[in-house]
Write an enzyme that holds these catalytic residues in place. Structure first.
Site, PDB file in Angstrom:
ATOM      1  N   GLU A 288     -48.762 -23.676  -8.293  1.00  0.00           N
ATOM      2  CA  GLU A 288     -49.942 -23.060  -7.686  1.00  0.00           C
ATOM      3  C   GLU A 288     -50.701 -22.221  -8.699  1.00  0.00           C
ATOM      4  OE1 GLU A 288     -52.879 -22.410  -5.626  1.00  0.00           O
ATOM      5  OE2 GLU A 288     -51.293 -23.404  -4.504  1.00  0.00           O
ATOM      6  N   ASP A 292     -54.560 -22.952 -10.109  1.00  0.00           N
ATOM      7  CA  ASP A 292     -55.646 -21.975 -10.003  1.00  0.00           C
ATOM      8  C   ASP A 292     -56.244 -21.673 -11.368  1.00  0.00           C
ATOM      9  OD1 ASP A 292     -55.208 -21.816  -7.294  1.00  0.00           O
ATOM     10  OD2 ASP A 292     -54.069 -19.965  -7.372  1.00  0.00           O
ATOM     11  N   SER A 503     -55.829 -25.561  -1.793  1.00  0.00           N
ATOM     12  CA  SER A 503     -55.507 -24.766  -2.978  1.00  0.00           C
ATOM     13  C   SER A 503     -56.303 -25.238  -4.185  1.00  0.00           C
ATOM     14  CB  SER A 503     -54.014 -24.867  -3.311  1.00  0.00           C
ATOM     15  OG  SER A 503     -53.259 -23.991  -2.534  1.00  0.00           O
TER      16      SER A 503
END
Length: 602
Positions: A288, A292, A503
């Site tokens: 994750e 990002d 996400s």
């Protein structure tokens, strides 16, 4: 001075006397130990415990009015954000009576380790004192699957004279946690090789964007063109990492080399809160954080990027889609937000992307409202708070957890908080379509804000009586916007993978907002700040309206076609993409060229 101390002492004495003489009333209570947890053992009365009390704020309505004015492109106060933590808190400070009442109550119990922090009071004591103070029964509970232990009580009480000044006391009755809004990482497909993909990027070939997304795909798809930001212009962007996830320097370098050659050499800074780390050798999931980081850099380079690494675990009321708090870890919003809000204005990133979320109904209402209020405070400092909308489509566990067991489309938190900008997901490129897992819907906690009222009413009129009773037609509608959410190429632990989920959407959209801020700052204009009033008015023509596809859900399974979850099935449940705003893709996906022109007009 001596007289003032005497007066304060007298007031505390009176407050203490009144507090102890008035019967306590139950403030929060659970009817049973939440699903998935069981009693482990009883702590010693001497064991330490740290609690914090959220005090009722003085002028919330006035604060929200000021925030809306500074976020409304048609208002004279547009862009006049608060420049310091103290200025921002001015309207939110509790009354002196509230502070003295709560502090006096704590001191009367022999508690001396007390910290006053604007509208919060934090204190350390022992379990025995906390039990007496709150008429509580703190015990250790263990998760039946993950064996995580939590010190919690099933109920606590406050004296009437104190309760009127308090929003909540935490951590007390809440057990819980969650996941990032992305699918499980999958290895790269056979047909996609890092070197072949890199060669395509170098040649400007975007013919494979329907199979694998790269930063160049996003730049072309969203009309960013050859816009070049100024690394020293003042624009800054950040992303939040929780659950012991840490972005990796080596993976960023490899990503830049292969997929973003124009960004080679750019790094990122890390700010750590509440025991958060920057572990570059952790065996834990780093996907994750890497996702990002890599797509914020890939789209917004060379704008400076910061990772906020926050340790700790947060609070949850389990429901069917999140029955195991160890598997679904809830990020510690309070610790993160309280620290970020204290940053100096010249260091505070003007965009913060967060790709975590959970069902709104699993969050205690007082807690959810307190956290949403903190996001509003960030907006008042000129920060655009961006959240992924979620990956459960219409819903995964479509059953209320309030004891009524109603079939219901569950909204997401914090995506449905009206003070954040929620980003849904699309797939394909010619044209884009709503992706099936893009979460959207209508909040059960927050009413629909005026800035989105006309857009949402148009959608509801088209929807008609379909799904009546399964959602709240008067609630805050989400998502606000959308971006690509499938097949993102990401380097994690040295290997190329592909990720799906909103996400992916949130950092991509956040990077575009950072570019808009860059342009405004270079023109000596204020940053965008809280975006939504602008998005639904002047900026509404700056989006690609998505009219194909739709989100699905309520099929009795966990998100991403997972295991059965025992919840009701709603046949053919879907939010379809349609003209104008819809609960699958919001207003649509960004056209940077158009948004830039619109952003520079005010």
């Amino acid at each position: 001075m001596f007289s003032s101390l005497l007066n304060r002492g007298a007031l505390l004495a009176v407050v203490s006397l009144l507090s102890s003489s008035v019967a306590a009333e139950v403030f929060e209570k659970l009817s049973a130990v939440p699903q998935g947890w069981k009693y482990s053992h009883t702590p010693s009365d001497r064991d330490p415990i740290r609690l914090q009390i959220a005090l009722k704020q003085h002028d919330v309505e006035g604060f929200e009015t000021a925030l809306l004015e500074m976020s409304d492109p048609y208002h004279p106060n547009y862009g006049k954000h608060f420049q310091t933590h103290e200025e921002m808190k001015r309207m939110l400070l509790p009354t002196q009576e509230a502070v003295e009442s709560v502090r006096g109550w704590l001191e009367s119990a022999g508690i001396s380790d007390i910290e006053e922090d604007a509208d919060w009071i934090k204190f350390r004591t022992t379990v025995g004192v906390a039990n007496d103070l709150l008429d509580a029964d703190f015990k250790w509970y263990v998760n039946e699957v993950g064996h995580v232990e939590r010190l919690r009580t099933l109920a606590y009480s406050l004296p009437q004279s104190v309760a009127s000044h308090v929003n909540m006391v935490q951590p007390t009755t809440r057990f819980g946690q969650i996941k990032p809004n992305r699918a499980t990482m999958r290895g790269r497909p056979v047909q996609v090789d890092a070197d072949i993909l890199s060669a395509a990027v170098q040649a400007g070939d975007t013919s494979t964007c329907d199979q694998v997304i790269t930063p160049q795909c996003l730049k072309d798809l969203y009309n960013i063109g050859d816009y070049k930001a100024d690394p020293n212009g003042g624009s800054k962007v950040a992303f939040a990492s929780f659950l012991e996830e840490y972005a990796r320097y080596d993976d960023l370098a490899k990503f830049e080399e292969k997929l973003a050659p124009y960004a080679i050499g750019q790094n990122f800074s890390v700010i750590q809160y509440n025991g958060g780390l920057n572990d570059q050798n952790s065996a834990s999931d780093s996907g994750e954080a890497n996702l990002d980081l890599q797509y914020i850099v890939g789209v917004s380079s060379p704008i400076p990027v910061t990772e906020f690494s926050t340790g700790g675990r947060g609070l949850l009321i389990p429901d069917l889609s999140q029955p195991d708090p160890n598997d679904n870890s809830n990020e510690p919003y309070l610790e993160f937000l309280q620290n970020v809000l204290k940053m100096d204005q010249d260091k505070l990133p003007q965009v913060i992307s967060t790709s975590y979320g959970e069902d709104e109904q699993t969050i205690p209402e007082k807690y959810a409202r307190s956290v949403c209020n903190l996001y509003a405070q960030l907006g008042s400092r000129g920060v655009s708070v961006i959240f992924s909308s979620g990956d459960s489509g219409v819903g995964a566990a479509c059953l209320t957890n309030d004891g009524t067991n109603r079939t219901h489309f569950p909204p997401q938190f914090p995506a449905a908080c009206p003070w954040v900008t929620s980003v849904g997901g699309t797939t394909k490129t010619q044209p884009e379509e709503a992706v099936y897992f893009s979460s959207g819907g209508f909040s059960d906690l927050w009413e629909r804000p005026s800035w989105q009222d006309s857009a949402v009413k148009r959608y509801l009129k088209k929807l008609g009586p379909r799904y009546k009773g399964l959602y709240n037609p008067k609630g805050r509608a989400f998502p606000d916007v959308a971006a690509q959410a499938e097949n993102y190429a990401v380097f994690d632990k040295g290997v190329l993978h592909q990720f799906d989920g909103t996400s992916c959407s949130a950092p991509a959209f956040s990077a575009i907002v950072a570019l808009l801020n860059d342009a405004r700052l270079r023109a000596h204009k204020p940053v965008m700040g809280f975006l939504n009033p602008w998005l639904y008015s002047k900026a509404s023509k700056g989006f690609n309206d998505i009219v194909k596809g739709g989100s699905k859900g309520c099929d009795g399974r966990n998100r991403f076609g997972g295991t059965p979850n025992g919840s009701p099935v709603v046949p053919y449940a879907s939010w379809n993409a349609t003209d104008g705003w819809d609960p699958a893709t919001g207003l649509g996906t960004p056209d940077f060229g158009k948004l830039l022109s619109l952003a520079m007009r005010r």
